[in-house]
Design a protein around this motif. Structure first.
Motif, short mmCIF file in Angstrom:
data_model
loop_
_atom_site.label_atom_id
_atom_site.label_comp_id
_atom_site.label_asym_id
_atom_site.label_seq_id
_atom_site.Cartn_x
_atom_site.Cartn_y
_atom_site.Cartn_z
N GLU A 251 -11.03 -82.28 20.25
CA GLU A 251 -10.90 -80.83 20.34
C GLU A 251 -12.29 -80.22 20.59
O GLU A 251 -13.23 -80.49 19.86
CB GLU A 251 -10.32 -80.25 19.05
CG GLU A 251 -10.13 -78.74 19.11
CD GLU A 251 -9.63 -78.16 17.80
OE1 GLU A 251 -9.42 -76.94 17.74
OE2 GLU A 251 -9.47 -78.93 16.83
N ARG A 253 -14.35 -76.73 20.80
CA ARG A 253 -14.31 -75.32 20.39
C ARG A 253 -15.60 -74.66 20.88
O ARG A 253 -16.69 -75.17 20.62
CB ARG A 253 -14.16 -75.21 18.87
CG ARG A 253 -12.82 -75.80 18.39
CD ARG A 253 -12.82 -76.05 16.89
NE ARG A 253 -12.79 -74.83 16.10
CZ ARG A 253 -11.71 -74.21 15.71
NH1 ARG A 253 -10.51 -74.68 16.05
NH2 ARG A 253 -11.76 -73.11 14.98
N GLU A 265 -12.72 -69.38 29.48
CA GLU A 265 -11.36 -68.91 29.20
C GLU A 265 -10.34 -69.59 30.11
O GLU A 265 -9.24 -69.95 29.66
CB GLU A 265 -11.30 -67.39 29.37
CG GLU A 265 -12.05 -66.63 28.29
CD GLU A 265 -12.06 -65.13 28.52
OE1 GLU A 265 -12.01 -64.38 27.53
OE2 GLU A 265 -12.13 -64.70 29.69
N ALA A 268 -9.83 -73.13 28.85
CA ALA A 268 -9.07 -73.12 27.60
C ALA A 268 -7.58 -72.89 27.87
O ALA A 268 -6.72 -73.46 27.19
CB ALA A 268 -9.61 -72.06 26.66
N SER A 272 -5.22 -78.03 26.57
CA SER A 272 -4.85 -77.77 25.19
C SER A 272 -5.93 -78.18 24.19
O SER A 272 -5.91 -77.74 23.03
CB SER A 272 -3.54 -78.50 24.85
OG SER A 272 -3.69 -79.90 25.02
N ASN A 273 -6.86 -79.03 24.60
CA ASN A 273 -7.91 -79.47 23.68
C ASN A 273 -9.17 -78.60 23.75
O ASN A 273 -10.19 -78.94 23.16
CB ASN A 273 -8.29 -80.93 23.94
CG ASN A 273 -8.95 -81.14 25.29
OD1 ASN A 273 -8.57 -80.51 26.28
ND2 ASN A 273 -9.95 -82.02 25.34
N ARG A 275 -10.60 -74.71 23.04
CA ARG A 275 -10.31 -73.42 22.42
C ARG A 275 -11.53 -72.52 22.51
O ARG A 275 -12.63 -72.91 22.10
CB ARG A 275 -9.90 -73.60 20.96
CG ARG A 275 -9.50 -72.27 20.30
CD ARG A 275 -9.06 -72.46 18.87
NE ARG A 275 -8.80 -71.17 18.24
CZ ARG A 275 -8.59 -70.98 16.95
NH1 ARG A 275 -8.58 -72.04 16.14
NH2 ARG A 275 -8.38 -69.78 16.45
N TYR A 276 -11.34 -71.32 23.05
CA TYR A 276 -12.42 -70.33 23.12
C TYR A 276 -12.31 -69.41 21.91
O TYR A 276 -11.28 -68.77 21.69
CB TYR A 276 -12.34 -69.54 24.41
CG TYR A 276 -13.36 -68.41 24.48
CD1 TYR A 276 -14.71 -68.67 24.25
CD2 TYR A 276 -12.96 -67.10 24.72
CE1 TYR A 276 -15.65 -67.65 24.28
CE2 TYR A 276 -13.89 -66.08 24.78
CZ TYR A 276 -15.24 -66.36 24.55
OH TYR A 276 -16.16 -65.34 24.58
N LEU A 277 -13.37 -69.33 21.14
CA LEU A 277 -13.36 -68.58 19.88
C LEU A 277 -13.90 -67.17 20.01
O LEU A 277 -13.83 -66.39 19.05
CB LEU A 277 -14.19 -69.34 18.83
CG LEU A 277 -13.80 -70.79 18.57
CD1 LEU A 277 -14.78 -71.42 17.58
CD2 LEU A 277 -12.38 -70.91 18.07
#
Length: 408
Positions: A251, A253, A265, A268, A272-273, A275-277
């Motif tokens: 994953e 992040r 973005e 992401a 699926s692995n 993630r934009y926080l």
């Protein structure tokens, strides 16, 4: 060679500090008499420079008479900021023009005996003029290698002339400054080449909460990799996103904001692995560190890498390129994992995963053990450096000609 210079710089400063500690009467000023104004063009909390000084202030405030940071903030302080434009190449940041009278009013109210100027911009320019008119010593801090950054955003016919102009402006400031603080050996060399007289290599402070909060979990597997920082070309995000496409069982992040945000973005949304926080507060950065296994910093240009220090404080593995500034400090050099020249980020992560927990921890412990002493050392040296610079005579600062020539 550069690591040797950093070590020599550490030894020189440590010697100077210990001598003054033995004989406090040798100081012209004591730290309790310091009134320090830090005038910065970086938006507080938005990038490495923007977090550096709030962290430093938090550590030094109990030891000085007064210390304040003046500059752009988010949200905007309209009483201090007159106008602004988006920063070329990065719409997430802005170039701000201060309300000069308000800036000077706040300086007058504090009556500083030292001004610290972290970068060159409108706030910094007016702070320099104020210092010269009032005959106040000022310290210029050499945080950024603009030659490297400019070449990433503009072609040579733009970047080279602009880089030359900035180097001339820096040279003027460094010749007038009482002292120059450098963040690594490269900026030390640059400061000397540009005519600085007294130059010291300074470490990077870390927010107390990253050190004081107990670490409740340890890393046993590498399942989650995190990047925190400005989403820009020099940060190596393209290489990181390629790694995410290769290592589908890891994953990734990504936290921050900047000109590469749309690409992050899109990736992401497609993978699926990933993630934009978004942009995270310092509190949420700390929480994210505690939930990750590896902090990766694949930057091609990185003066120090404060986020790497924060990850080490949380006892996380840190993966960087060898040109990252933190790797030049002997205390951390053997406590980091490295992305070798021309090596894909995915390959470096795979090498780490192939090691046993004991092998990884034998590296990690070196960095983890160094954080507290490095932070204490950095704050002590900054305090001594500021006290020394504030105590310089007018002749040592640069004489009266420059001060008389400056008008506010």
């Amino acid at each position: 060679m550069r690591t040797t210079m950093i070590r020599q710089g550490e030894d020189d400063i440590r010697s100077a500090v210990s001598q003054r500690d033995v004989d406090p009467s040798s100081a012209i000023l004591t730290s309790q008499q310091l009134r320090v104004a830090i005038v910065s063009d970086a938006i507080a909390g938005r990038n490495g420079v923007g977090t550096y000084y709030p962290d430093l202030i938090e550590h030094l405030e109990p030891s000085v008479d007064s210390i304040q940071l003046l500059g752009p903030t988010d949200p905007r302080d309209r009483s201090l900021e007159a106008a602004w434009l988006p920063m070329p190449g990065d719409l997430s940041q802005r170039v701000v023009w201060p309300r000069r009278k308000e800036l000077y009013r706040r300086l007058d109210e504090q009556d500083p005996n030292l001004i610290v100027i972290p970068a060159i911009g409108a706030f910094s320019y007016f702070a320099m003029r104020y210092a010269e008119r009032k005959k106040i010593p000022f310290v210029l801090v050499n945080h950024t290698n603009f030659d490297q950054l400019l070449s990433l955003y503009w072609p040579d016919f733009i970047s080279k002339p602009l880089g030359y102009v900035l180097s001339r402006v820096y040279a003027m400031g460094m010749r007038r400054a009482a002292a120059v603080a450098a963040m690594n050996s490269e900026s030390l060399d640059q400061a000397r080449d540009l005519g600085a007289r007294m130059v010291r290599v300074m470490g990077t402070p870390i927010s107390p909460e990253f050190i004081q909060k107990p670490v409740e979990s340890r890393v046993t597997e590498i399942k989650r990799v995190t990047f925190v920082g400005r989403l820009a070309a020099e940060k190596g995000l393209d290489h990181l996103l390629e790694a995410a496409k290769t290592l589908r069982d890891v994953e990734f992040r990504i936290a921050g904001d900047g000109p590469r945000r749309s690409r992050v973005e899109r990736t992401a949304a497609q993978h699926s692995n990933v993630r934009y926080l978004g942009w995270l507060s310092r509190e949420n950065v700390l929480r994210e560190m505690d939930e990750t296994d590896v902090l990766v910093l694949p930057s091609s240009v990185e003066t120090f890498g404060t986020v790497a220090l924060e990850a080490l404080a949380r006892r996380r593995y840190v993966l960087v390129r060898r040109q990252c500034g933190i790797s030049k400090w002997p205390a951390f050099a053997e406590g980091l994992f490295y992305i070798e020249a021309d090596e894909p980020v995915a390959a470096a992560i795979t090498r780490m995963r192939d090691q046993s927990v004991e092998q990884r921890d034998s590296v990690g412990r070196v960095g983890w053990a160094a954080v507290n002493s490095f932070n204490e050392y950095t704050n002590r040296v900054w305090l001594r450096f500021m006290t020394d610079a504030a105590g310089l005579s007018e002749a040592e600062v640069g004489g009266t000609d420059a001060a008389k020539a400056a008008t506010v």
